[in-house]
Design a protein around this motif. Sequence first.
Motif, PDB file in Angstrom:
ATOM      1  N   VAL A  48       0.784  -1.235   0.124  1.00 47.00           N
ATOM      2  CA  VAL A  48      -0.100   0.046   0.009  1.00 47.00           C
ATOM      3  C   VAL A  48       0.850   1.038   0.119  1.00 47.00           C
ATOM      4  O   VAL A  48       1.786   1.263   0.835  1.00 47.00           O
ATOM      5  N   LEU A  96      -1.666  -7.809   3.344  1.00 48.66           N
ATOM      6  CA  LEU A  96      -0.703  -6.706   3.277  1.00 48.66           C
ATOM      7  C   LEU A  96       0.617  -7.128   4.014  1.00 48.66           C
ATOM      8  O   LEU A  96       0.729  -7.483   5.221  1.00 48.66           O
ATOM      9  N   SER A 101      -1.864  -0.999  -3.976  1.00 47.48           N
ATOM     10  CA  SER A 101      -2.900   0.105  -3.717  1.00 47.48           C
ATOM     11  C   SER A 101      -2.432   1.194  -3.464  1.00 47.48           C
ATOM     12  O   SER A 101      -1.381   1.175  -2.625  1.00 47.48           O
ATOM     13  N   SER A 132      -8.801  -2.012  -0.182  1.00 47.95           N
ATOM     14  CA  SER A 132      -7.844  -3.016   0.524  1.00 47.95           C
ATOM     15  C   SER A 132      -7.525  -3.991  -0.637  1.00 47.95           C
ATOM     16  O   SER A 132      -8.124  -4.410  -1.529  1.00 47.95           O
ATOM     17  N   THR A 133      -6.154  -4.504  -0.483  1.00 49.62           N
ATOM     18  CA  THR A 133      -5.722  -5.693  -1.501  1.00 49.62           C
ATOM     19  C   THR A 133      -6.504  -6.787  -0.987  1.00 49.62           C
ATOM     20  O   THR A 133      -6.668  -7.548  -1.912  1.00 49.62           O
TER      21      THR A 133
END
Length: 398
Positions: free
Chosen positions: A211, A240, A325, A351-352
């Motif tokens: 992120v 993440l 992201s 969100s991934t």
Amino acid sequence: MNIVLSIEKRNAVLSRMAELLEQERANLKSINQQDMTNYSGDDLAMEKRLLVDDSKIDGMILSMQQLASQEDPVGVERFNFDHENGLKISNKTAAFGTIMIIYESRPDVTVEAGGIAFKSGNKILLKGGKESLLSNLKIVSLWHQALEENNISKDWVEYLNYNREETQAFLEKPTQRVDLIVPRGGEQLIAFTKKHATCPVIVSGRGNNFVYVNKEADLHKALDIIINGKTTNIGVCNALDKVLIDSNLENWQEFAIHLVAELQKYKVEVLGDEQFSKATNVPQIESELIWYEEFLNYKIVIGIVNTDEEAVAKINQYSGGHSASIITENDAIAQQFMEQVDCAAVYQNASTRFTDGGQFGLGGELAISTDKLHQRGPIGLQHLVTNKWYIYGDGQIR
């Protein structure tokens, strides 16, 4: 190659599997508890994936119901052309034939991945890990019951109860035809499969997702997205592992301190690069090589970058090519980031954890591919096919 079963027969087996999973719910949970008791490892992510509880069974049932209701992916026309000499040429989707799925600790794969491959007209070879053997054998017995009740050979779903040496021998010299192999698991399993397989392999599973908090980020969104990506399920490939923060973000140090405090509430081990470590007092990373690691644990590495270009370069160097992201309110910057980052799924302000066949509207997935051939990202029903050319003539010669 197997003759493809009619779509009616395939759907009938899938629908019956959904019913049998419901009927055998208590037995399946009980048998899975034996696997859980027998598991002696200390891999938290693997243990989490091994568990079969009511919500996992609900997911298995739903995937069977959804697959049974989806269009047939086999025989779909993708191209047609009328030659000037009168030949009629078309290209249609076709089943691979036999698909082998090698996986660790996830009994739900025996249902969901097996179901997608079966719906796509393929024979299935399942090679699960020893830690989930009892659960897998129970589920395979349900597959066999569903097949036999519909007067279909049990051979369409076969479980290979092999140890590592037997698996290697089968990969190198298969005792039956295998057209495609899909490994579902950690990097060691994928490397082992690629090294020894003699047929095409779809590589899936490696995450190490990033992120990037851009200088124009909404920090409430950033915080929620990072916490969600890191803490909701550590054992999945869309979790993440790395965060990059733009040094041009106003008061980035305050945000960094707040972020560390929130992550520590969830008992996440936080490590930082030199700048982040100085600002927050978290331990500094000992080697740049940690940026390559996928943790599958309550652990995260956070670093500071000075430009968007630096963020993109770092992600492209270290990530697993799965998901990344950007958190920003600037759509132009987001678009540029998404076009330049070399991942299967790229996000703005989300969100991934959404990189998933079900979440993307595919009705489930066989795997999430980080290869670029023949399909990238979640591999759903419609991707688990090859193709075939049909040419209709009337005596034409060239």
